[in-house]
Motif scaffolding. Structure first.
Motif, PDB file in Angstrom:
ATOM      1  N   TYR A  79       0.954  -1.079  -0.070  1.00 42.73           N
ATOM      2  CA  TYR A  79       0.050  -0.097  -0.146  1.00 42.73           C
ATOM      3  C   TYR A  79       0.695   1.295  -0.113  1.00 42.73           C
ATOM      4  CZ  TYR A  79      -4.072   2.815   1.683  1.00 42.73           C
ATOM      5  OH  TYR A  79      -5.031   3.952   1.615  1.00 42.73           O
ATOM      6  N   VAL A  80       0.687   2.103  -1.099  1.00 43.91           N
ATOM      7  CA  VAL A  80       1.657   3.450  -1.204  1.00 43.91           C
ATOM      8  C   VAL A  80       0.835   4.452  -0.914  1.00 43.91           C
ATOM      9  CG1 VAL A  80       3.266   4.534  -2.457  1.00 43.91           C
ATOM     10  CG2 VAL A  80       2.895   1.909  -2.656  1.00 43.91           C
ATOM     11  N   LEU A  81       0.981   5.461   0.057  1.00 45.92           N
ATOM     12  CA  LEU A  81       0.181   6.625   0.055  1.00 45.92           C
ATOM     13  C   LEU A  81       0.559   7.913  -0.371  1.00 45.92           C
ATOM     14  CD1 LEU A  81       0.125   4.819   3.226  1.00 45.92           C
ATOM     15  CD2 LEU A  81      -1.738   6.208   3.550  1.00 45.92           C
ATOM     16  N   GLN A  82      -0.303   8.724  -0.628  1.00 44.48           N
ATOM     17  CA  GLN A  82      -0.010   9.987  -1.006  1.00 44.48           C
ATOM     18  C   GLN A  82       1.314  10.487  -0.372  1.00 44.48           C
ATOM     19  OE1 GLN A  82      -3.075  12.658  -2.262  1.00 44.48           O
ATOM     20  NE2 GLN A  82      -1.739  14.316  -2.697  1.00 44.48           N
ATOM     21  N   ASN A  83       1.065  10.756   0.734  1.00 42.43           N
ATOM     22  CA  ASN A  83       2.125  11.390   1.610  1.00 42.43           C
ATOM     23  C   ASN A  83       3.114  10.535   2.324  1.00 42.43           C
ATOM     24  OD1 ASN A  83       0.539  10.082   3.406  1.00 42.43           O
ATOM     25  ND2 ASN A  83      -0.432  12.044   4.322  1.00 42.43           N
ATOM     26  N   THR A  84       3.423   9.448   1.624  1.00 41.67           N
ATOM     27  CA  THR A  84       4.354   8.172   2.147  1.00 41.67           C
ATOM     28  C   THR A  84       3.785   7.506   3.043  1.00 41.67           C
ATOM     29  OG1 THR A  84       5.876   9.398   3.424  1.00 41.67           O
ATOM     30  CG2 THR A  84       6.295   9.782   0.982  1.00 41.67           C
ATOM     31  N   GLY A  85       3.312   8.182   4.141  1.00 40.95           N
ATOM     32  CA  GLY A  85       2.827   7.507   5.393  1.00 40.95           C
ATOM     33  C   GLY A  85       4.076   6.820   6.145  1.00 40.95           C
ATOM     34  N   ARG A 133      12.543  12.539   7.900  1.00 39.81           N
ATOM     35  CA  ARG A 133      12.535  13.816   7.917  1.00 39.81           C
ATOM     36  C   ARG A 133      13.658  14.324   7.129  1.00 39.81           C
ATOM     37  NH1 ARG A 133      13.756  12.911  12.674  1.00 39.81           N
ATOM     38  NH2 ARG A 133      15.813  13.370  13.649  1.00 39.81           N
ATOM     39  N   GLN A 134      14.674  13.452   7.014  1.00 40.63           N
ATOM     40  CA  GLN A 134      15.998  13.843   6.611  1.00 40.63           C
ATOM     41  C   GLN A 134      16.236  13.529   5.048  1.00 40.63           C
ATOM     42  OE1 GLN A 134      18.116  11.199   9.503  1.00 40.63           O
ATOM     43  NE2 GLN A 134      19.401  12.845   9.814  1.00 40.63           N
ATOM     44  N   LEU A 135      15.001  13.227   4.374  1.00 41.32           N
ATOM     45  CA  LEU A 135      15.027  12.797   3.035  1.00 41.32           C
ATOM     46  C   LEU A 135      14.220  13.634   2.216  1.00 41.32           C
ATOM     47  CD1 LEU A 135      16.268   9.954   4.344  1.00 41.32           C
ATOM     48  CD2 LEU A 135      14.628   8.986   2.378  1.00 41.32           C
ATOM     49  N   SER A 136      14.369  14.019   0.973  1.00 45.08           N
ATOM     50  CA  SER A 136      13.396  14.829   0.095  1.00 45.08           C
ATOM     51  C   SER A 136      12.253  14.002  -0.298  1.00 45.08           C
ATOM     52  CB  SER A 136      14.358  15.190  -1.010  1.00 45.08           C
ATOM     53  OG  SER A 136      14.494  13.859  -1.979  1.00 45.08           O
ATOM     54  N   GLY A 137      11.417  14.939  -0.736  1.00 39.94           N
ATOM     55  CA  GLY A 137      10.093  14.431  -0.843  1.00 39.94           C
ATOM     56  C   GLY A 137      10.082  13.224  -1.871  1.00 39.94           C
ATOM     57  N   GLY A 138      11.149  13.532  -2.777  1.00 41.39           N
ATOM     58  CA  GLY A 138      11.263  12.151  -3.901  1.00 41.39           C
ATOM     59  C   GLY A 138      11.797  10.931  -3.359  1.00 41.39           C
ATOM     60  N   GLN A 139      12.634  11.197  -2.600  1.00 44.53           N
ATOM     61  CA  GLN A 139      13.368  10.078  -1.803  1.00 44.53           C
ATOM     62  C   GLN A 139      12.381   9.418  -0.875  1.00 44.53           C
ATOM     63  OE1 GLN A 139      16.563  12.298  -0.168  1.00 44.53           O
ATOM     64  NE2 GLN A 139      18.127  11.367  -1.643  1.00 44.53           N
ATOM     65  N   GLN A 140      11.484  10.224  -0.186  1.00 45.48           N
ATOM     66  CA  GLN A 140      10.620   9.470   0.769  1.00 45.48           C
ATOM     67  C   GLN A 140       9.533   8.926  -0.056  1.00 45.48           C
ATOM     68  OE1 GLN A 140       8.619  12.151   3.695  1.00 45.48           O
ATOM     69  NE2 GLN A 140      10.608  13.322   3.968  1.00 45.48           N
ATOM     70  N   ALA A 164       2.222  14.294  -4.587  1.00 45.37           N
ATOM     71  CA  ALA A 164       2.765  15.208  -3.672  1.00 45.37           C
ATOM     72  C   ALA A 164       4.164  15.770  -4.238  1.00 45.37           C
ATOM     73  CB  ALA A 164       3.010  14.839  -2.265  1.00 45.37           C
ATOM     74  N   LEU A 165       4.339  15.390  -5.336  1.00 48.17           N
ATOM     75  CA  LEU A 165       5.759  15.630  -6.146  1.00 48.17           C
ATOM     76  C   LEU A 165       5.840  16.699  -6.917  1.00 48.17           C
ATOM     77  CD1 LEU A 165       7.065  12.152  -6.597  1.00 48.17           C
ATOM     78  CD2 LEU A 165       7.418  13.405  -4.351  1.00 48.17           C
ATOM     79  N   ASP A 166       7.131  17.429  -7.143  1.00 48.02           N
ATOM     80  CA  ASP A 166       7.018  18.534  -8.210  1.00 48.02           C
ATOM     81  C   ASP A 166       7.136  17.754  -9.372  1.00 48.02           C
ATOM     82  OD1 ASP A 166       9.980  18.342  -9.175  1.00 48.02           O
ATOM     83  OD2 ASP A 166      10.096  18.015  -7.039  1.00 48.02           O
ATOM     84  N   ASN A 167       6.641  18.716 -10.583  1.00 55.69           N
ATOM     85  CA  ASN A 167       6.736  18.265 -11.840  1.00 55.69           C
ATOM     86  C   ASN A 167       7.795  17.397 -12.353  1.00 55.69           C
ATOM     87  OD1 ASN A 167       4.012  19.033 -12.264  1.00 55.69           O
ATOM     88  ND2 ASN A 167       4.601  20.626 -13.532  1.00 55.69           N
ATOM     89  N   GLN A 174       8.049   8.443 -12.337  1.00 55.92           N
ATOM     90  CA  GLN A 174       6.980   7.937 -13.148  1.00 55.92           C
ATOM     91  C   GLN A 174       7.741   7.112 -14.174  1.00 55.92           C
ATOM     92  OE1 GLN A 174       4.386  11.120 -14.548  1.00 55.92           O
ATOM     93  NE2 GLN A 174       3.024  10.737 -13.132  1.00 55.92           N
ATOM     94  N   ALA A 175       8.867   7.644 -14.578  1.00 53.93           N
ATOM     95  CA  ALA A 175       9.627   6.831 -15.870  1.00 53.93           C
ATOM     96  C   ALA A 175      10.345   5.747 -15.241  1.00 53.93           C
ATOM     97  CB  ALA A 175      10.615   7.701 -16.519  1.00 53.93           C
ATOM     98  N   GLU A 176      10.891   5.791 -14.077  1.00 59.93           N
ATOM     99  CA  GLU A 176      11.332   4.771 -13.403  1.00 59.93           C
ATOM    100  C   GLU A 176      10.459   3.615 -12.801  1.00 59.93           C
ATOM    101  OE1 GLU A 176      14.515   7.658 -11.012  1.00 59.93           O
ATOM    102  OE2 GLU A 176      13.451   6.308  -9.887  1.00 59.93           O
TER     103      GLU A 176
END
Ligand SMILES: Nc1ncnc2c1ncn2[C@@H]1O[C@H](COP(=O)(O)OP(=O)(O)OP(=O)(O)O)[C@@H](O)[C@H]1O
Length: 317
Positions: A79-85, A133-140, A164-167, A174-176
């Protein structure tokens, strides 16, 4: 694999999900698409029993999920959540280890799996001892996916996984995501309000409105055979780009000029017009082969065939 029959969920007088039925095949990616409040998340959460339906049945691999323990059911699904959870007080390694631990994996196996997933998701193993909290949004978001994949469940539920990620980060992840071998075998149900994302990632799209299914079909079906004006209008703003991303060389074959190859390197005929436009910015021509017939095309020939295709009505089989 997953069979949803006459599912409804009412919250008081709100019909969040109103008598919907659909099936998801093994290995398929289905996108639940629609505007905010149409019932996508409620539908997704009934699949892992975070929400219990008001009516209807859900079967997974032939078994009614109401006859299983919710905990057992949830362990068989990522289960993958939008705000990573992610759990903020757990390290990345501990977050990834949650389900393997519940399943009684030993430490060596769990650690090896965490390292394997970090590598596959392009995350440095140094981050295993860090906190979310030490990770970027993309890493999270990548860790959220790693955690969902940890025990290799056959089914993956994803709620706005890239929302929640920037474009730029979103396009990259998404490509990965499309190329991740771990995902090709999985049955995936993904909630999104992003039309491009649904068209890019899903095998079939379930377009919802006011708790009901408006159309369920392959991306090309929604685009070229919309069920009604709602579908047409929903896609209207992005019609051209979606057509470029959905039409491929197979669709255009008869309209392309018959020119022999410059070299013996051929691209797959499933390559979309959209992808080819990008490639043909950097090279003069590309060759394709079908039943020994070879066609070599440049940018102008590609676009000319595409516009003829649009004008002539689509078959798009
Ligand atoms: N726990 C709840 N209690 C009351 N109403 C709810 C509850 N959960 C959802 N709803 C309502 O049900 C409807 C569908 O909500 P849902 O979250 O499934 O929509 P959605 O398509 O996922 O939207 P979003 O993209 O905004 O999350 C909405 O009208 C929402 O307000």
């Amino acid at each position: 694999m997953i069979k949803v029959s006459q599912l409804s969920k009412h919250f008081g007088t709100v019909k969040a999900v109103d008598d919907i039925s659909f099936e998801v095949r093994e290995g398929e990616t289905l996108a639940l698409l629609g505007t905010s409040g149409c019932g996508k998340t409620t539908t997704l959460k009934t699949l892992n029993r975070l929400i219990e339906p008001s009516a209807g049945t859900i079967e997974i691999a032939g078994q009614n999920i109401l006859q299983q323990q919710p905990e057992t059911l949830r362990r068989s699904m990522g289960y993958v959540l939008q705000n990573t959870g992610l759990f903020p007080h757990y390290t990345i390694a501990e977050n990834i280890a949650v389900v393997p631990q519940l399943q009684g994996w030993d430490k060596t196996k769990t650690d090896a799996r965490a390292r394997e997933l970090m590598e596959k998701l392009h995350l440095s193993p140094d981050l295993l001892s860090a906190y979310p909290r030490q990770l970027s949004g993309g890493q999270q978001q990548r860790v959220g996916l790693a955690r969902a994949l940890a025990a290799d469940p056959p089914i993956l539920l994803m709620d706005e996984p890239f929302g929640a990620l920037d474009n730029v980060t979103r396009t990259k992840i998404q490509a990965e995501f499309k190329q991740l071998d771990e995902l090709t075998r999985k049955t995936i149900i993904m909630v999104t309000h992003d039309v491009q994302e649904a068209f890019d990632l899903a095998d079939r799209i379930c377009l919802m409105d006011k708790g009901r299914i408006v159309q369920l079909g392959a991306p090309a079906d929604l685009l070229f055979k919309p069920a009604n004006t709602f579908v047409k209008e929903f896609l209207a703003g992005q019609q051209m780009q979606l057509e470029l991303r959905t039409t491929n060389i197979n669709n255009l074959w008869e309209l392309l000029p018959d020119v022999p190859a410059l070299s013996a390197a051929f691209m797959p005929k499933s390559t979309t017009v959209w992808a080819l436009m990008e490639i043909l910015k950097n090279q003069p021509a590309i060759s394709f082969q079908k039943n020994k017939q070879v066609k070599t095309i440049n940018f102008e020939q590609l676009m000319s065939a595409f516009y003829q295709y649009r004008k002539g009505g689509y078959s798009h089989e």
